[in-house]
Write a protein that holds these residues in place. Structure first.
Motif, PDB file in Angstrom:
ATOM      1  N   ALA A 235     -25.489   0.396  23.754  1.00  0.00           N
ATOM      2  CA  ALA A 235     -26.445   0.652  22.674  1.00  0.00           C
ATOM      3  C   ALA A 235     -27.511  -0.417  22.678  1.00  0.00           C
ATOM      4  CB  ALA A 235     -25.714   0.669  21.327  1.00  0.00           C
ATOM      5  N   GLN A 236     -28.763   0.003  22.573  1.00  0.00           N
ATOM      6  CA  GLN A 236     -29.882  -0.926  22.511  1.00  0.00           C
ATOM      7  C   GLN A 236     -30.220  -1.166  21.037  1.00  0.00           C
ATOM      8  OE1 GLN A 236     -31.193  -2.282  25.416  1.00  0.00           O
ATOM      9  NE2 GLN A 236     -29.422  -1.233  26.293  1.00  0.00           N
ATOM     10  N   TYR A 237     -29.964  -2.402  20.562  1.00  0.00           N
ATOM     11  CA  TYR A 237     -30.135  -2.696  19.136  1.00  0.00           C
ATOM     12  C   TYR A 237     -31.582  -3.133  18.869  1.00  0.00           C
ATOM     13  CZ  TYR A 237     -25.167  -2.157  18.486  1.00  0.00           C
ATOM     14  OH  TYR A 237     -23.913  -1.629  18.423  1.00  0.00           O
TER      15      TYR A 237
ATOM     16  N   ILE B 112     -31.073  -1.840  13.759  1.00  0.00           N
ATOM     17  CA  ILE B 112     -30.370  -2.850  12.962  1.00  0.00           C
ATOM     18  C   ILE B 112     -30.547  -2.579  11.472  1.00  0.00           C
ATOM     19  CG2 ILE B 112     -30.365  -5.301  12.342  1.00  0.00           C
ATOM     20  CD1 ILE B 112     -30.980  -5.915  15.262  1.00  0.00           C
ATOM     21  N   VAL B 113     -31.789  -2.264  11.064  1.00  0.00           N
ATOM     22  CA  VAL B 113     -32.067  -1.972   9.648  1.00  0.00           C
ATOM     23  C   VAL B 113     -31.283  -0.742   9.192  1.00  0.00           C
ATOM     24  CG1 VAL B 113     -33.854  -1.226   8.038  1.00  0.00           C
ATOM     25  CG2 VAL B 113     -34.316  -3.089   9.642  1.00  0.00           C
ATOM     26  N   VAL B 114     -31.221   0.283  10.029  1.00  0.00           N
ATOM     27  CA  VAL B 114     -30.498   1.507   9.655  1.00  0.00           C
ATOM     28  C   VAL B 114     -29.011   1.219   9.496  1.00  0.00           C
ATOM     29  CG1 VAL B 114     -29.795   3.776  10.482  1.00  0.00           C
ATOM     30  CG2 VAL B 114     -32.179   3.066  10.687  1.00  0.00           C
TER      31      VAL B 114
ATOM     32  N   ALA C  55     -25.079   0.929   1.645  1.00  0.00           N
ATOM     33  CA  ALA C  55     -24.936   2.104   0.781  1.00  0.00           C
ATOM     34  C   ALA C  55     -23.468   2.486   0.623  1.00  0.00           C
ATOM     35  CB  ALA C  55     -25.743   3.261   1.351  1.00  0.00           C
ATOM     36  N   LEU C  56     -22.710   2.448   1.750  1.00  0.00           N
ATOM     37  CA  LEU C  56     -21.280   2.779   1.669  1.00  0.00           C
ATOM     38  C   LEU C  56     -20.535   1.778   0.791  1.00  0.00           C
ATOM     39  CD1 LEU C  56     -20.605   3.757   5.416  1.00  0.00           C
ATOM     40  CD2 LEU C  56     -20.730   5.299   3.437  1.00  0.00           C
ATOM     41  N   TRP C  57     -20.903   0.509   0.886  1.00  0.00           N
ATOM     42  CA  TRP C  57     -20.253  -0.505   0.051  1.00  0.00           C
ATOM     43  C   TRP C  57     -20.530  -0.235  -1.428  1.00  0.00           C
ATOM     44  CZ3 TRP C  57     -16.992  -4.584   1.017  1.00  0.00           C
ATOM     45  CH2 TRP C  57     -16.811  -5.494  -0.019  1.00  0.00           C
TER      46      TRP C  57
END
Length: 440
Positions: A15-17, A22-24, A31-33
């Protein structure tokens, strides 16, 4: 497993970060937290006086987890950048030619080991700094010895968006000795059409090649000079035998023509070698180029092989040039046009005035020249129709000599041609200014 022949890019499976990715990832994790941490806490711990402390701990845990996640993601990205930079550096250092990188302010900001060796410095840091300073220290100039203007350096031209190929220069190595090099430079942009951030210049050392060329030219000049005397003797005896009535007269005529052809080739070889070795000097005088074109056409009509020589237009154009050398150019272009035109074909000549220059064009009705061969057409020893049924022989020196003569007059030579549609050769010479005229 079937091999489809596809080549994987290095790192294609990882995966190319990118910053957006990174922001996504961070936004999704946050959001999940927010959505589920309170529900999990209420399910595990009943309501009580310690809930406020648990909320605070949960907040600190979120901060710690976010920091750890960002650290992992950014470290991964940094490693990818370091790996990419290392790959670029490895490629740069593996190149045998000298490579320098120039930024938008015309400063050398990087270079490979070959560049350090070429300029004779001890460290790369000695290369860095303003490009003009590096050129001044090394005495860089054009191959003909003339200085390079500040905006004429290949890398500076590349910073303006131009791609420069094989610009011939010479300069001194700091450790001693002179280097002859060919410079190629190209712009580097963030995106197509965007501003130029850097220019990459590649310098190829052609000192040895140039020395071998000079040795070859010296040999050819010596050989051509030595051939002139026996050819003159053969020609004289052929003429003597032709004065006697003899059944061998037709054969002697053929011998005479072939001796003349060989003499022209030797003379052409000698002229090319002389020009390459720095001489002879031009004898400049002002005269009307159109009048000279008419004179040469009149003489060439006597030797045409059934082709028609036409003067389409001849605007008065006074130039300051070496009349004998320009006649060589005209004869070479006309001889070439006659040689490749079919019997009965038409060769059309025109003289026109351009902006500050006189332009002569010679159009033939020959087979034309494919585009891929036109770039090398004015190179020494190159024949566009070599190995073709239409090859007319020769050394491939006529157009090279024409280009050399015209360029020494400050003009240029070029061609327009399509396969099957004939060719038009052009050359230009600067017009004489309005200063008092000098008669040739």
């Amino acid at each position: 497993m079937e091999n489809t022949g596809r080549k994987e890019r290095p790192g294609a499976g990882k995966a190319q970060y990118t910053p957006l990715r990174i922001v996504v990832i961070y936004a999704v994790a946050g959001a999940l937290w927010i959505l589920f941490s309170d529900q999990v806490l209420q399910a595990l711990v009943p309501a009580g006086p310690w809930n406020a402390a648990l909320q605070t701990a949960k907040g600190w845990l979120f901060v710690a987890a976010s920091a750890a996640l960002l650290f992992l993601l950014t470290r991964r990205q940094a490693r990818e950048r370091e790996m990419a930079a290392a790959q670029v550096r490895a490629v740069l250092e593996s190149i045998g030619d000298a490579v320098i990188v120039v930024d938008s302010s015309a400063r050398v900001v990087d270079g490979n080991r070959a560049a350090v060796r070429m300029f004779g410095g001890g460290t790369k840091e000695e290369l860095l700094g303003p490009l003009a300073d590096l050129a001044a220290r090394s005495g860089m100039r054009l191959a003909d010895g003339s200085p390079i203007p500040p905006d004429g350096f290949a890398s500076v031209r590349a910073l303006r968006g131009e791609t420069v190929r094989q610009m011939a220069v010479v300069f001194r190595r700091e450790a001693g000795g002179e280097i002859a090099a060919e410079v190629t430079a190209a712009p580097v942009q963030d995106r197509p059409g965007g501003p130029v951030r850097f220019a990459v210049g590649v310098l190829r050392d052609v000192t040895e090649m140039r020395r071998l060329d000079e040795m070859r030219d010296e040999f050819l000049a010596t050989a051509a000079h030595e051939f002139k005397t026996p050819l003159a003797v053969i020609k004289a005896y052929v003429q003597l035998l032709q004065r006697r009535a003899s059944p061998e007269a037709p054969a002697l005529e053929v011998v005479g023509r072939q001796v003349d052809r060989l003499s022209r080739l030797v003379q052409q070889l000698l002229e090319v070698a002389r020009f390459r070795l720095g001489g002879p000097d031009l004898r400049l005088a002002a005269y009307d180029l159109s009048a000279q074109v008419r004179e040469v056409l009149e003489r060439m009509r006597r030797f045409g092989g059934g082709q028609r020589l036409q003067l389409a237009s001849a605007a008065s154009a006074e130039v300051r040039a070496d009349r004998a050398r320009i006649e060589q150019v005209l004869v070479s272009l006309l001889d070439n046009a006659l040689k490749f035109s079919p019997r009965g074909g038409e060769v059309t000549v025109a003289v026109r005035r351009g902006v500050g220059e006189a332009v002569v064009s010679v159009r033939d009705a020959g087979m034309g020249i494919p585009p891929e061969r036109q770039e090398r057409l004015f190179s020494r020893y190159y024949r566009a129709h070599e190995d073709d049924p239409d090859d007319r022989g020769g050394f491939g020196l006529g157009l090279d000599l024409a280009r050399e003569i015209v360029s020494r007059h400050g003009g240029r030579v070029w061609v327009e041609s399509e396969a099957g549609s004939g060719s038009t050769f052009f050359f230009s010479l600067p017009l004489v200014s309005e200063a008092p005229r000098v008669r040739a």
